[in-house]
Design a protein around this motif. Sequence first.
Motif, PDB file in Angstrom:
ATOM      1  N   SER A 220       6.803   6.684   1.866  1.00  0.00           N
ATOM      2  CA  SER A 220       5.849   7.797   1.854  1.00  0.00           C
ATOM      3  C   SER A 220       4.710   7.569   0.869  1.00  0.00           C
ATOM      4  CB  SER A 220       6.562   9.105   1.540  1.00  0.00           C
ATOM      5  OG  SER A 220       7.164   9.027   0.262  1.00  0.00           O
ATOM      6  N   ALA A 221       4.969   6.832  -0.202  1.00  0.00           N
ATOM      7  CA  ALA A 221       3.897   6.585  -1.171  1.00  0.00           C
ATOM      8  C   ALA A 221       4.175   5.298  -1.930  1.00  0.00           C
ATOM      9  CB  ALA A 221       3.799   7.742  -2.152  1.00  0.00           C
ATOM     10  N   VAL A 222       3.095   4.637  -2.335  1.00  0.00           N
ATOM     11  CA  VAL A 222       3.242   3.389  -3.088  1.00  0.00           C
ATOM     12  C   VAL A 222       2.371   3.492  -4.340  1.00  0.00           C
ATOM     13  CG1 VAL A 222       2.887   0.892  -3.070  1.00  0.00           C
ATOM     14  CG2 VAL A 222       3.593   2.055  -0.976  1.00  0.00           C
ATOM     15  N   ARG A 223       2.963   3.189  -5.473  1.00  0.00           N
ATOM     16  CA  ARG A 223       2.164   3.168  -6.711  1.00  0.00           C
ATOM     17  C   ARG A 223       2.220   1.765  -7.283  1.00  0.00           C
ATOM     18  NH1 ARG A 223       4.872   7.686  -6.912  1.00  0.00           N
ATOM     19  NH2 ARG A 223       6.546   6.772  -8.156  1.00  0.00           N
ATOM     20  N   ARG A 224       1.050   1.227  -7.613  1.00  0.00           N
ATOM     21  CA  ARG A 224       1.010  -0.121  -8.177  1.00  0.00           C
ATOM     22  C   ARG A 224       1.083  -0.001  -9.684  1.00  0.00           C
ATOM     23  NH1 ARG A 224      -2.414  -5.111  -5.874  1.00  0.00           N
ATOM     24  NH2 ARG A 224      -1.504  -6.668  -7.271  1.00  0.00           N
ATOM     25  N   GLU A 225       1.984  -0.769 -10.276  1.00  0.00           N
ATOM     26  CA  GLU A 225       2.132  -0.752 -11.728  1.00  0.00           C
ATOM     27  C   GLU A 225       1.806  -2.127 -12.276  1.00  0.00           C
ATOM     28  OE1 GLU A 225       6.084   0.886 -11.950  1.00  0.00           O
ATOM     29  OE2 GLU A 225       5.302   2.789 -11.253  1.00  0.00           O
ATOM     30  N   PRO A 226       1.617  -2.282 -13.596  1.00  0.00           N
ATOM     31  CA  PRO A 226       1.230  -3.600 -14.137  1.00  0.00           C
ATOM     32  C   PRO A 226       2.299  -4.677 -13.886  1.00  0.00           C
ATOM     33  CG  PRO A 226       1.335  -1.917 -15.890  1.00  0.00           C
ATOM     34  CD  PRO A 226       1.684  -1.249 -14.620  1.00  0.00           C
ATOM     35  N   ASN A 227       1.893  -5.912 -14.018  1.00  0.00           N
ATOM     36  CA  ASN A 227       2.775  -7.082 -13.907  1.00  0.00           C
ATOM     37  C   ASN A 227       3.460  -7.209 -12.550  1.00  0.00           C
ATOM     38  OD1 ASN A 227       2.127  -7.627 -16.615  1.00  0.00           O
ATOM     39  ND2 ASN A 227       3.835  -6.323 -17.303  1.00  0.00           N
ATOM     40  N   GLY A 228       2.721  -6.894 -11.509  1.00  0.00           N
ATOM     41  CA  GLY A 228       3.236  -7.103 -10.160  1.00  0.00           C
ATOM     42  C   GLY A 228       4.297  -6.119  -9.727  1.00  0.00           C
ATOM     43  N   ALA A 229       4.490  -5.026 -10.487  1.00  0.00           N
ATOM     44  CA  ALA A 229       5.535  -4.062 -10.131  1.00  0.00           C
ATOM     45  C   ALA A 229       4.969  -2.978  -9.218  1.00  0.00           C
ATOM     46  CB  ALA A 229       6.117  -3.444 -11.388  1.00  0.00           C
TER      47      ALA A 229
END
Lengths: 240, 303
Positions: free
Chosen positions: B247-256
């Motif tokens: 339903s949702a995607v959040r991009r976090e630092p270091n490829g996470a």
Amino acid sequence: MFIPFHIAWKEIRGYFSSWIAYVLCAGWLLLSGLTFVSLLGAAAQGAPFSLVPLYQNLIIVFLFLTPLLTMRLLAEERATGTLELLFTSPLTPWQVTMGKWLGALAFCAVLLLLTLHFPFFVFQYGTLDAGPVWGSTIALICLAAAFCAFGVFCSSLCDSQIVAGFLTFGGLLLSWMLAWPAATAPDNRLAAVAAQFSVFAHFARMLGGAIDTQDLIFFASLSFFFLFATTRVLESRQWK
Amino acid sequence: MIEVEGLSKIYGASHAVEEVSFAAGEGEIVGFLGPNGAGKTTTMRILSCFMAPSSGSARIAGFDILENSLEVRRSIGYLPENAPLYDEMSVRDYLNYVAVLRGVPKSQRAIRLEAALDAGQLEHRADTLIRKLSKGYRQRVGIAQAIIHDPPVLILDEPSSGLDPRQRAETRHFIKSQAPQRTVLLSTHILPDVQETCSRVIVINAGRVVAQDAVENLAAKASGLNLVLARPTPDASEKLSRVAGVSAVRREPNGAFSLDLTGENDAREEIARMCVAENWGLLELSRRRANLEEVFLKLTTSD
């Protein structure tokens, strides 16, 4: 048993399980006893003896005592949250109001019972004019009924017992004072109308032993009016 | 047993409760969850006929709260946030008085009184003045008064607030034991209580129902996936969000990446396949199980 009687019985037990009942009874006996003794003293000096001044004095005692009796009835329930218990139980505002009123009135009846020994003494050691005694007793009960109804009403208005007590006392005092202008200005129409609304003018008429339906209806309608107003106040809580 | 439809309560310009609708079936224990000031107490006061709603309707045990208010009140046992007690009475006198007020017939009063004392484990304190009881015991008296007339519906407003852990466990045990015979609506913000006792949860925030479901479903809905990639492309987020069940995607630092799921199907297999096909270098793919606390915070934090 009828629900208001249960509520009234709980209130009476409440009075007697705290100091208030004993303090009020003691004060009542002391004041009525002192008045009686001074009446006897006056009679010993040759004045005609009558019990009417005794009952006249008791009305002043009632003026101070009613606020103490009624101030907590609904204000305390509001403050401690037990009003929520009463109104989430299958009870109507009339049942609650009547119960509270009957409780306070029954306590007043107990106080009146405590004054029965005065006419008894007079009967035993002299000649008793029964008319004024009956008239005064009925008058005091009528007065207590109206005072307690007003007290219950004041107690339903706020959650502070002190404020409820002062409201009751102020209202009763005002009702006493309504009779004053008529005494000083007998020709003034407005003063005469005001005196009609004074509880004490009606009370004074009954003291002599002449029970007029006019006075009975006055006290009954006054009591009913304030009890009805109390039920309205209690009902309005729902919509706030 | 409890049917609520479009209930609103308006104070001047502010809505304490707005269009609240829910239902609870017979024998169900429903948790009513929300932060302080969310409208839980107002809703409960309306259901117990202490207050009238500004609009909307509710039926309890088949009776309308406005039209058959006396019948409704006969059918519910209500414990307000602060137990409504008369300090100058003994526990026995108090419960007897409440039994009278709630219309328990004289012939049954003694039996109901014993049952209520038993339910509150109060037998040895029956003749103590309420004034002298500790907070825990006062709460037990509050529970005993709620069931004295054997009502089919129990409404409990924060029954375990201010209790120590052992008392809380006892209260939970009591609530669970009510399940087959009574419908229970329980408001609280103590989440373990809900997790342990309730079959269903209604989450309310700022006067509105924001979620209602079984406890495990709520947790499942809020759960998601943690994904770590060695070489994510700039369009990775977009591609991942197109996978069924995400339903949702959040991009976090270091490829996470942090993925929210709709809860309907397991998207892990499809995501793993995509990572390989796109040559993103899949380092980690794990399930993130939300607990009720996270669900609660998520639902009741408005941003």
